[in-house]
Enzyme design. Sequence first.
Site, PDB file in Angstrom:
ATOM      1  N   ASP A   8       0.867  -1.167   0.000  1.00  0.00           N
ATOM      2  CA  ASP A   8       0.000   0.000   0.000  1.00  0.00           C
ATOM      3  C   ASP A   8       0.912   1.229   0.000  1.00  0.00           C
ATOM      4  O   ASP A   8       2.130   1.108  -0.184  1.00  0.00           O
ATOM      5  CB  ASP A   8      -0.967  -0.021   1.190  1.00  0.00           C
ATOM      6  N   HIS A   9       0.324   2.390   0.205  1.00  0.00           N
ATOM      7  CA  HIS A   9       1.093   3.641   0.172  1.00  0.00           C
ATOM      8  C   HIS A   9       2.190   3.673   1.232  1.00  0.00           C
ATOM      9  O   HIS A   9       3.264   4.204   0.991  1.00  0.00           O
ATOM     10  CB  HIS A   9       0.148   4.842   0.336  1.00  0.00           C
ATOM     11  N   CYS A  65       3.210  -2.972   4.094  1.00  0.00           N
ATOM     12  CA  CYS A  65       2.407  -1.801   4.434  1.00  0.00           C
ATOM     13  C   CYS A  65       3.158  -1.062   5.542  1.00  0.00           C
ATOM     14  O   CYS A  65       4.338  -1.322   5.753  1.00  0.00           O
ATOM     15  CB  CYS A  65       0.980  -2.185   4.835  1.00  0.00           C
ATOM     16  N   THR A  67       2.918  -1.177   8.884  1.00  0.00           N
ATOM     17  CA  THR A  67       3.338  -2.061   9.977  1.00  0.00           C
ATOM     18  C   THR A  67       3.490  -3.516   9.544  1.00  0.00           C
ATOM     19  O   THR A  67       4.121  -4.294  10.256  1.00  0.00           O
ATOM     20  CB  THR A  67       2.308  -2.044  11.121  1.00  0.00           C
ATOM     21  N   HIS A  98       9.756 -23.985   9.274  1.00  0.00           N
ATOM     22  CA  HIS A  98       8.780 -24.666  10.123  1.00  0.00           C
ATOM     23  C   HIS A  98       7.349 -24.531   9.629  1.00  0.00           C
ATOM     24  O   HIS A  98       6.551 -25.450   9.843  1.00  0.00           O
ATOM     25  CB  HIS A  98       8.835 -24.126  11.551  1.00  0.00           C
ATOM     26  N   HIS A 134       6.337 -30.708  11.247  1.00  0.00           N
ATOM     27  CA  HIS A 134       5.920 -29.437  10.659  1.00  0.00           C
ATOM     28  C   HIS A 134       4.800 -29.646   9.647  1.00  0.00           C
ATOM     29  O   HIS A 134       3.855 -28.851   9.586  1.00  0.00           O
ATOM     30  CB  HIS A 134       7.116 -28.725  10.020  1.00  0.00           C
TER      31      HIS A 134
END
Length: 145
Positions: A8-9, A65, A67, A98, A134
């Site tokens: 995104d921006h 993005c 975060t 994993h 796994h």
Amino acid sequence: MKISIGSDHGGYELKKELIAHLKEKGYEIIDRGCDSAASCDYPIYANAVCDDIVSKESELGILICGTGIGMSMAANKRDGIRAALCHDTFSAKATREHNDANILCMGARVVGPGLALMIADTFLETDFSNDERHIRRISLIGKGQ
């Protein structure tokens, strides 16, 4: 290897740096947007990258993005997607070994470009372990276990 990448921006500038870096390393890149730093809606780009993974148009994906949280939430709503939010190389390595993660999510406001490139390199260069434990654990994802 073909990599689908979207942002995104908030992740646009880092995405541009990452694309240049990955192309230099010989990866084939599918850029699913966004195409500027103008405000936009991250789920659109998460879905575009997920479409590439599910259809096998690309082998792995990267979503960025501000975060990394929104992108990982949007991506993990899709069947067949195992998106991992990573802000360090240890997590990037572990999630490939994993969890057989197929999408790396990062936050451009959390990690700087140098670290982001190292995280992406680690994620892309690490293979799934194929250990029975796994495989069993991955098979339980989404089964209410």
